[in-house]
Write an enzyme that holds these catalytic residues in place. Structure first.
Site, mmCIF file in Angstrom:
data_model
loop_
_atom_site.group_PDB
_atom_site.id
_atom_site.type_symbol
_atom_site.label_atom_id
_atom_site.label_comp_id
_atom_site.label_asym_id
_atom_site.label_seq_id
_atom_site.Cartn_x
_atom_site.Cartn_y
_atom_site.Cartn_z
ATOM 1 C CG HIS A 17 -0.718 -19.576 7.452
ATOM 2 N ND1 HIS A 17 -0.494 -19.185 6.156
ATOM 3 C CD2 HIS A 17 0.422 -20.176 7.872
ATOM 4 C CE1 HIS A 17 0.737 -19.522 5.802
ATOM 5 N NE2 HIS A 17 1.312 -20.139 6.815
ATOM 6 C CE LYS A 41 10.950 -18.510 2.155
ATOM 7 N NZ LYS A 41 10.351 -19.057 3.370
ATOM 8 N NE ARG A 90 2.917 -27.774 7.213
ATOM 9 C CZ ARG A 90 3.663 -27.032 6.419
ATOM 10 N NH1 ARG A 90 3.097 -26.424 5.403
ATOM 11 N NH2 ARG A 90 4.953 -26.899 6.608
ATOM 12 C CB SER A 127 2.860 -20.181 1.515
ATOM 13 O OG SER A 127 2.102 -19.851 2.644
HETATM 14 O O1 PNS Z 1 6.308 -19.519 7.749
HETATM 15 P P1 PNS Z 1 7.725 -19.921 8.020
HETATM 16 O O2 PNS Z 1 8.649 -19.388 6.946
HETATM 17 O O3 PNS Z 1 7.882 -21.398 8.245
HETATM 18 O O4 PNS Z 1 8.111 -19.192 9.403
HETATM 19 C C1 PNS Z 1 9.359 -19.397 9.992
HETATM 20 C C2 PNS Z 1 9.614 -18.416 11.138
HETATM 21 C C3 PNS Z 1 9.409 -16.990 10.688
HETATM 22 C C4 PNS Z 1 8.714 -18.719 12.295
HETATM 23 C C5 PNS Z 1 11.085 -18.658 11.552
HETATM 24 O O5 PNS Z 1 11.902 -18.672 10.425
HETATM 25 C C6 PNS Z 1 11.626 -17.605 12.525
HETATM 26 O O6 PNS Z 1 11.237 -17.564 13.673
HETATM 27 N N1 PNS Z 1 12.546 -16.762 12.020
HETATM 28 C C7 PNS Z 1 13.131 -15.682 12.753
HETATM 29 C C8 PNS Z 1 14.618 -15.913 12.982
HETATM 30 C C9 PNS Z 1 14.870 -16.681 14.252
HETATM 31 O O7 PNS Z 1 14.376 -16.360 15.312
HETATM 32 N N2 PNS Z 1 15.682 -17.744 14.125
HETATM 33 C C10 PNS Z 1 16.130 -18.558 15.230
HETATM 34 C C11 PNS Z 1 15.402 -19.858 15.310
HETATM 35 S S1 PNS Z 1 16.082 -20.844 16.561
#
Ligand code: PNS
Length: 158
Positions: A17, A41, A90, A127
């Site tokens: 990150h 979660k 990644r 993570s």
């Molecule tokens: O570190 P992560 O868990 O892979 O991050 C994922 C994250 C937070 C970037 C993603 O889950 C997110 O943007 N969530 C917010 C909800 C949202 O906007 N969902 C619509 C996606 S099209």
């Protein structure tokens, strides 16, 4: 002001990150690191603990602001006047999921997503894998900042 968001769960922040955040900070005036509040979660660290760690390990970059958000990322972007999301990629396995999210986010709001290739040194890092290794006594130094390593060991092994 060229502003960008690096969103994620950051439970906890890894060197992967940090690599993306640091490289992004050289391209933009301000990087908003947005920590998702996800009540569904189960997390190891609270959102405030994650924010504290992120603040500590990104301080040296000088142009990082750490915030939390819930709901849709594009709504957060609208509130904060952020036109661009940067995500680290990644491997090919990230691509389907990230592409779908980028296309939906663009469709909903016009917010652009730019993908940055991760440093190959960290391309295997996540993570959840880190927590698994640390939970069973494996050594994760070099994969997370020292501060995070200390807190991980404390949290997982009491
Ligand atoms: O570190 P992560 O868990 O892979 O991050 C994922 C994250 C937070 C970037 C993603 O889950 C997110 O943007 N969530 C917010 C909800 C949202 O906007 N969902 C619509 C996606 S099209």
């Amino acid at each position: 002001m060229r502003r960008v968001v690096c969103p994620g769960s950051f439970d906890p922040v890894t060197n992967g990150h940090l690599d993306i955040i640091g490289r992004t900070s050289r391209l933009y005036d301000e990087v908003v690191v947005a920590v998702l509040i996800n009540v569904e979660k189960k997390s190891l660290f609270t959102v405030d603990e994650r924010i504290e760690m992120l603040n500590a390990v990104t301080k040296e970059y000088g142009n990082i602001r750490v915030e939390k958000f819930h709901g849709l990322l594009v709504d957060f972007c609208r509130q904060q006047e952020i036109p661009t999301i940067v995500k680290g990629l990644r491997a090919v396995s990230d691509f389907d999921y990230e592409l779908q999210m980028a296309q939906l986010n663009y469709r909903m709001s016009g917010v652009e997503t730019l993908f940055m290739s991760t440093n190959p040194e960290y391309s295997f890092l996540s993570s959840s894998r880190l927590k698994e290794i640390a939970r069973y006594g494996g050594d994760v130094s070099g994969l997370v900042p020292d501060l995070v390593n200390t807190l991980l060991v404390e949290r997982l092994r009491g």
